[in-house]
Design a protein around this motif. Structure first.
Motif, PDB file in Angstrom:
ATOM      1  N   VAL A 147      39.683  42.854  43.944  1.00  0.00           N
ATOM      2  CA  VAL A 147      40.828  43.690  43.981  1.00  0.00           C
ATOM      3  C   VAL A 147      41.808  42.688  44.822  1.00  0.00           C
ATOM      4  O   VAL A 147      41.579  42.306  45.729  1.00  0.00           O
ATOM      5  CB  VAL A 147      40.325  44.954  44.923  1.00  0.00           C
ATOM      6  CG1 VAL A 147      41.820  45.493  45.420  1.00  0.00           C
ATOM      7  CG2 VAL A 147      39.387  45.726  44.406  1.00  0.00           C
ATOM      8  N   THR A 148      42.660  42.167  44.014  1.00  0.00           N
ATOM      9  CA  THR A 148      43.732  41.375  44.351  1.00  0.00           C
ATOM     10  C   THR A 148      45.033  41.877  45.265  1.00  0.00           C
ATOM     11  O   THR A 148      45.689  41.165  45.855  1.00  0.00           O
ATOM     12  CB  THR A 148      44.372  40.656  43.163  1.00  0.00           C
ATOM     13  OG1 THR A 148      45.050  41.552  42.249  1.00  0.00           O
ATOM     14  CG2 THR A 148      43.150  39.752  42.524  1.00  0.00           C
ATOM     15  N   GLU A 149      45.458  43.232  44.752  1.00  0.00           N
ATOM     16  CA  GLU A 149      46.444  43.664  45.613  1.00  0.00           C
ATOM     17  C   GLU A 149      45.850  45.443  45.844  1.00  0.00           C
ATOM     18  O   GLU A 149      45.008  46.061  45.213  1.00  0.00           O
ATOM     19  CB  GLU A 149      47.669  43.708  44.859  1.00  0.00           C
ATOM     20  CG  GLU A 149      48.277  42.479  44.884  1.00  0.00           C
ATOM     21  CD  GLU A 149      49.643  42.543  43.976  1.00  0.00           C
ATOM     22  OE1 GLU A 149      50.275  43.403  44.158  1.00  0.00           O
ATOM     23  OE2 GLU A 149      49.929  41.427  43.239  1.00  0.00           O
ATOM     24  N   TYR A 150      46.482  45.844  46.843  1.00  0.00           N
ATOM     25  CA  TYR A 150      45.999  47.377  47.270  1.00  0.00           C
ATOM     26  C   TYR A 150      47.445  47.820  48.059  1.00  0.00           C
ATOM     27  O   TYR A 150      47.787  47.156  48.942  1.00  0.00           O
ATOM     28  CB  TYR A 150      44.909  47.481  47.955  1.00  0.00           C
ATOM     29  CG  TYR A 150      44.997  49.018  48.546  1.00  0.00           C
ATOM     30  CD1 TYR A 150      44.790  49.970  47.637  1.00  0.00           C
ATOM     31  CD2 TYR A 150      44.723  49.328  50.131  1.00  0.00           C
ATOM     32  CE1 TYR A 150      44.617  51.491  48.019  1.00  0.00           C
ATOM     33  CE2 TYR A 150      44.591  50.656  50.335  1.00  0.00           C
ATOM     34  CZ  TYR A 150      44.784  51.725  49.274  1.00  0.00           C
ATOM     35  OH  TYR A 150      44.477  52.942  49.694  1.00  0.00           O
ATOM     36  N   ASP A 151      48.154  48.866  47.606  1.00  0.00           N
ATOM     37  CA  ASP A 151      49.299  49.497  48.145  1.00  0.00           C
ATOM     38  C   ASP A 151      49.120  50.995  48.536  1.00  0.00           C
ATOM     39  O   ASP A 151      48.756  51.788  47.559  1.00  0.00           O
ATOM     40  CB  ASP A 151      50.456  49.384  47.000  1.00  0.00           C
ATOM     41  CG  ASP A 151      51.829  49.805  47.652  1.00  0.00           C
ATOM     42  OD1 ASP A 151      51.659  50.327  48.993  1.00  0.00           O
ATOM     43  OD2 ASP A 151      52.773  49.936  46.853  1.00  0.00           O
ATOM     44  N   ALA A 152      48.821  51.346  49.528  1.00  0.00           N
ATOM     45  CA  ALA A 152      48.486  52.582  50.100  1.00  0.00           C
ATOM     46  C   ALA A 152      49.784  53.343  50.492  1.00  0.00           C
ATOM     47  O   ALA A 152      49.712  54.408  50.824  1.00  0.00           O
ATOM     48  CB  ALA A 152      47.464  52.651  51.424  1.00  0.00           C
ATOM     49  N   ILE A 186      45.225  46.571  41.976  1.00  0.00           N
ATOM     50  CA  ILE A 186      45.032  45.794  40.975  1.00  0.00           C
ATOM     51  C   ILE A 186      43.753  44.988  40.986  1.00  0.00           C
ATOM     52  O   ILE A 186      43.332  44.338  42.014  1.00  0.00           O
ATOM     53  CB  ILE A 186      46.531  44.527  40.911  1.00  0.00           C
ATOM     54  CG1 ILE A 186      47.674  45.288  40.555  1.00  0.00           C
ATOM     55  CG2 ILE A 186      46.301  43.391  39.772  1.00  0.00           C
ATOM     56  CD1 ILE A 186      48.899  44.742  40.855  1.00  0.00           C
ATOM     57  N   ILE A 187      43.283  44.784  40.096  1.00  0.00           N
ATOM     58  CA  ILE A 187      41.996  44.268  39.841  1.00  0.00           C
ATOM     59  C   ILE A 187      42.039  43.284  38.794  1.00  0.00           C
ATOM     60  O   ILE A 187      42.470  43.265  37.764  1.00  0.00           O
ATOM     61  CB  ILE A 187      40.663  45.414  39.337  1.00  0.00           C
ATOM     62  CG1 ILE A 187      40.587  46.270  40.390  1.00  0.00           C
ATOM     63  CG2 ILE A 187      39.411  44.687  39.057  1.00  0.00           C
ATOM     64  CD1 ILE A 187      39.575  47.365  40.100  1.00  0.00           C
ATOM     65  N   SER A 188      41.308  41.928  39.086  1.00  0.00           N
ATOM     66  CA  SER A 188      41.283  40.726  38.296  1.00  0.00           C
ATOM     67  C   SER A 188      39.651  40.681  37.877  1.00  0.00           C
ATOM     68  O   SER A 188      38.786  40.521  38.838  1.00  0.00           O
ATOM     69  CB  SER A 188      41.559  39.701  38.980  1.00  0.00           C
ATOM     70  OG  SER A 188      41.317  38.491  38.260  1.00  0.00           O
ATOM     71  N   SER A 189      39.366  40.520  36.746  1.00  0.00           N
ATOM     72  CA  SER A 189      37.839  40.257  36.369  1.00  0.00           C
ATOM     73  C   SER A 189      37.808  39.437  34.990  1.00  0.00           C
ATOM     74  O   SER A 189      38.792  39.134  34.575  1.00  0.00           O
ATOM     75  CB  SER A 189      37.388  41.804  35.782  1.00  0.00           C
ATOM     76  OG  SER A 189      37.700  42.781  36.676  1.00  0.00           O
ATOM     77  N   CYS A 190      36.608  38.998  34.935  1.00  0.00           N
ATOM     78  CA  CYS A 190      36.111  38.194  33.809  1.00  0.00           C
ATOM     79  C   CYS A 190      35.471  39.256  32.790  1.00  0.00           C
ATOM     80  O   CYS A 190      34.476  39.773  33.185  1.00  0.00           O
ATOM     81  CB  CYS A 190      35.340  37.235  34.079  1.00  0.00           C
ATOM     82  SG  CYS A 190      34.690  36.035  32.697  1.00  0.00           S
ATOM     83  N   LEU A 191      36.094  39.395  31.803  1.00  0.00           N
ATOM     84  CA  LEU A 191      35.283  40.216  30.640  1.00  0.00           C
ATOM     85  C   LEU A 191      34.577  39.604  29.766  1.00  0.00           C
ATOM     86  O   LEU A 191      35.377  38.700  29.040  1.00  0.00           O
ATOM     87  CB  LEU A 191      36.541  41.167  30.031  1.00  0.00           C
ATOM     88  CG  LEU A 191      36.155  42.385  29.339  1.00  0.00           C
ATOM     89  CD1 LEU A 191      35.730  43.487  30.398  1.00  0.00           C
ATOM     90  CD2 LEU A 191      37.352  43.030  28.254  1.00  0.00           C
TER      91      LEU A 191
END
Length: 200
Positions: free
Chosen positions: A131-136, A144-149
């Motif tokens: 999880v690269t960003e979180y706005d509550a 926003i999630i970054s992954s290797c697919l």
């Protein structure tokens, strides 16, 4: 010839002896009383500590969000596997994990694949999920999630024969993907899923 002590001296010795005995007895009583008081004090402390509730373990809200969002993203791809593997899409419940552009694009792309009489079968692997960003603070909490697919084990096959079809040899089978999720009243939803065109 034996001398006899005067009676007054004898009485003085007896009184002195009695006084000493009384002092010893009084000291013993005081010592026992002090010990009893110490023991009572210790027992009181032990009882007090035993009745003290155990400290509660606080849960980091950001960590809880991270786990929920990642679990939703994994569920999203499990449903994507079902959607692409069945021409009717009857087994998939993608709406439970996706909405907005992500749901629309996935549904349309799966339909195009099925219209060409193709299926995608096998496993999609997701690694290095962060999880690269979180706005509550916004109207709708989002992450926003970054992954290797990794789709190297997700084969495109003929819907009738189930034989693999030939695909471009230069296509990426492991690539970086960035996804946006929103927390709706029903739970987290993937709203955008954007391949970055980069190997991972």
């Amino acid at each position: 010839m034996t001398r006899t002590r005067p009676r007054s001296s004898q009485l003085a010795v007896v009184r002195l002896r009695d006084l000493a005995a009384a002092s010893v007895a009084l000291s013993a009583v005081l010592i026992l009383s002090a010990c009893s008081s110490d023991n009572d004090g210790k027992a009181s402390v032990e009882t007090s500590s035993a009745s003290t509730p155990a400290p509660t373990v606080s849960v980091d809200p950001a960590e809880a969000v991270r786990k929920e969002a990642i679990a939703t993203y994994q569920g999203y791809w499990q449903e994507m596997e079902k959607l692409y593997a069945n021409r009717s899409g009857a087994d998939a419940n993608l709406k439970k994990y996706a909405a907005s552009a992500a749901l629309k694009n996935a549904t349309a792309d799966a339909k195009r694949t099925h219209d060409r009489k193709l299926l995608n079968i096998g496993d999609v692997r997701i690694t290095d999920t962060v999880v690269t960003e979180y706005d509550a603070k916004g109207k709708i909490p989002n992450a926003i999630i970054s992954s290797c697919l990794d789709i190297s084990q997700w084969q495109t096959v003929d819907a009738e024969t189930k034989k693999p079809v030939t695909l471009p040899s230069n296509r990426l089978t492991k690539y970086l993907i960035v996804s946006t999720l929103e927390k709706w009243p029903e739970g987290w939803r993937v709203i955008r899923d954007e391949p970055q065109g980069k190997r991972c």
